[in-house]
Design an enzyme around this catalytic site. Structure first.
Site, PDB file in Angstrom:
ATOM      1  CG  HIS A  80       6.644  -5.435  -3.961  1.00 42.91           C
ATOM      2  ND1 HIS A  80       5.490  -6.033  -4.410  1.00 42.91           N
ATOM      3  CD2 HIS A  80       6.405  -4.096  -3.965  1.00 42.91           C
ATOM      4  CE1 HIS A  80       4.596  -5.108  -4.687  1.00 42.91           C
ATOM      5  NE2 HIS A  80       5.114  -3.916  -4.422  1.00 42.91           N
ATOM      6  CG  ASP A  91       0.945  -3.327  -5.032  1.00 42.17           C
ATOM      7  OD1 ASP A  91       0.742  -2.121  -4.824  1.00 42.17           O
ATOM      8  OD2 ASP A  91       2.011  -3.735  -5.525  1.00 42.17           O
TER       9      ASP A  91
END
Length: 445
Positions: free
Chosen positions: A267, A318
């Protein structure tokens, strides 16, 4: 099939698209690549469309696939989403996780993904009691990848606390080994195999006490294994780290020896200029997960600045709001366009490299992600005649792949020279939608 010849109607060779490419495969690797073959050689497998190196999904939580279509109801934040996620995790067992992961990894193969980085932290039974085999959950994931026909890097995750200085909450007890030393002892038993490699992960700076970060980093360094960490996904994490340690999460990781060329921050959304310099200067990678970051309203990370500073980019699905690495590549560029109101931050070729070679490197598979002699024979073919891809010239295949195509356009996926997806159908898992539906239903409480 681990030995034979493939004829690729069009192939992306890293810097260009070539028509009529012959790929010879032996022992699961590419032995030769020849261009200028307008017709297939006798006996060759014919792959019509555009063939790319296999895609690498550098960040996966397989069990999050059970949340698709449910966590999109209503409003909320990352933290309210997390409570729903915990309720699904509570129902996982080695058997139910194996069934779900097998179906999820089969879905990935259908999307052209040949290698997954599984960020794995559901280690024990509910309440934290170890299974008879302490790695039963991780072994279930490794077996699931084999049965779905793809490669896996099991990023076994250290997860010890609910927040800075706080013990794990009841949901998190099954994630924790009690200490980084106990985590390392359990991980040491995991064995690599032909399709599976073992890496490490720090769940986040809030989940591993600062004094134990070096233990995890040292374990990975000793084995020259990849090390991943959720980093600055939420501003709340940054604020809590500043209150606890007087610095950002990136600085905390740097001070404890976590950053480096085999480390990937996942991220990397809310960073200071100093954070970007620390990550880039150390060669620490960045795994962007745009479809999850937008689904959870996390924000848009500074991917352009990170790459310019020296941080290699990879991509992950994810939470599996969708499983489509081409959409992840497209979204990274389009997010940056929205943020800056300018176009063209990456070429299509650069975005494909993030989804292929650089993603594999982040997972410790440096010999994958390219169509060249010596590389693993992992590749995927996109249709050029679907309603999404028909029209553009074949020489614009990289642009078509990134800005028009998607998972639905995958026609073939080959792993180690073996046809795992043929003509859009999985060859090892006969009915992937049914397998997904059954596995998700088994987790409903």
């Amino acid at each position: 099939m681990t030995k034979g010849t493939y004829w690729l109607e069009h192939a992306w060779l890293g810097d260009r698209v070539e028509p009529g490419v012959v790929v010879e495969v032996g022992d699961g690797r590419i032995g030769a690549v020849r261009t200028g073959a307008p017709t297939p050689p006798p006996g060759a497998e014919v792959l019509r469309g555009l063939t790319l190196p296999g895609l690498a999904n550098a960040h996966s939580h397989a069990f999050h696939r059970a949340l698709r279509g449910t966590v999109q109801v209503g409003s909320g934040t990352f933290w309210t989403w997390r409570e729903v996620m915990y309720s699904v995790a509570d129902h996982l067992t080695p058997d139910t996780y194996h069934a779900l992961a097998r179906a999820v990894y089969a879905e990935m193969a259908l999307a052209g993904i040949t290698c997954v980085g599984e960020f794995h932290y559901v280690h024990h039974a509910r309440g934290g009691t170890p299974y008879a085999d302490p790695n039963a959950m991780g072994e279930a994931l490794i077996d699931a990848a084999a049965e779905a026909g793809i490669r896996i890097t099991l990023l076994d995750t250290c997860y010890l606390s609910s927040g800075f200085g706080e013990p794990p909450d009841p949901h998190q007890l099954r994630f924790s080994d009690g200490s980084a030393e106990a985590w390392a002892d359990r991980c040491a038993v995991l064995k690599e195999r032909d399709h599976a490699r073992i890496g490490a992960a720090i769940h986040s700076v809030r989940a591993v006490p600062a004094g134990q970060l070096a233990t995890v980093a040292g374990w990975a360094e000793q084995r020259r294994a990849p090390l991943h960490v959720h980093l600055s996904e939420q501003t709340a994490e940054n604020d809590a780290c500043l209150a606890a340690h007087g610095c950002t999460p990136t600085r905390l990781l740097a001070d404890h020896g976590v950053l480096g060329a085999r480390t990937t921050g996942v991220h990397n959304t809310h960073l200071t200029d100093e954070d970007i310099a620390l990550l880039g200067g150390s060669g620490t990678g960045t795994c962007m997960c745009p479809t999850t970051e937008r689904d959870l309203a996390d924000g848009i990370g500074p991917a352009v600045a990170l790459q310019r500073a020296g941080s290699p980019l990879s991509l992950g699905s994810d939470s599996h709001a969708v499983i489509d690495l081409l959409e992840e590549a497209r979204a990274m560029e389009l997010n940056e366009r929205l943020r800056t109101r300018t176009r063209g931050h990456w070429t299509a070729a650069a975005l494909l490299r993030a989804a292929t070679a650089d993603g594999h490197a982040a997972l410790g598979w440096d010999e994958a992600g390219t169509l060249e002699p010596g590389a693993l024979a992992d590749f995927t073919t996109l249709a050029l005649d679907s309603v999404r891809t028909a029209g553009p010239l074949p020489r614009l295949g990289a642009e078509t792949a990134v800005f028009a195509a998607g998972a639905a356009d995958v026609r073939h996926t080959v792993v180690g020279g073996r046809h795992v997806v043929r003509d859009g159908a999985h060859t090892l898992v006969p009915d992937v939608p049914q397998a997904l539906a059954a596995a998700v239903e088994a987790l409903r409480g």
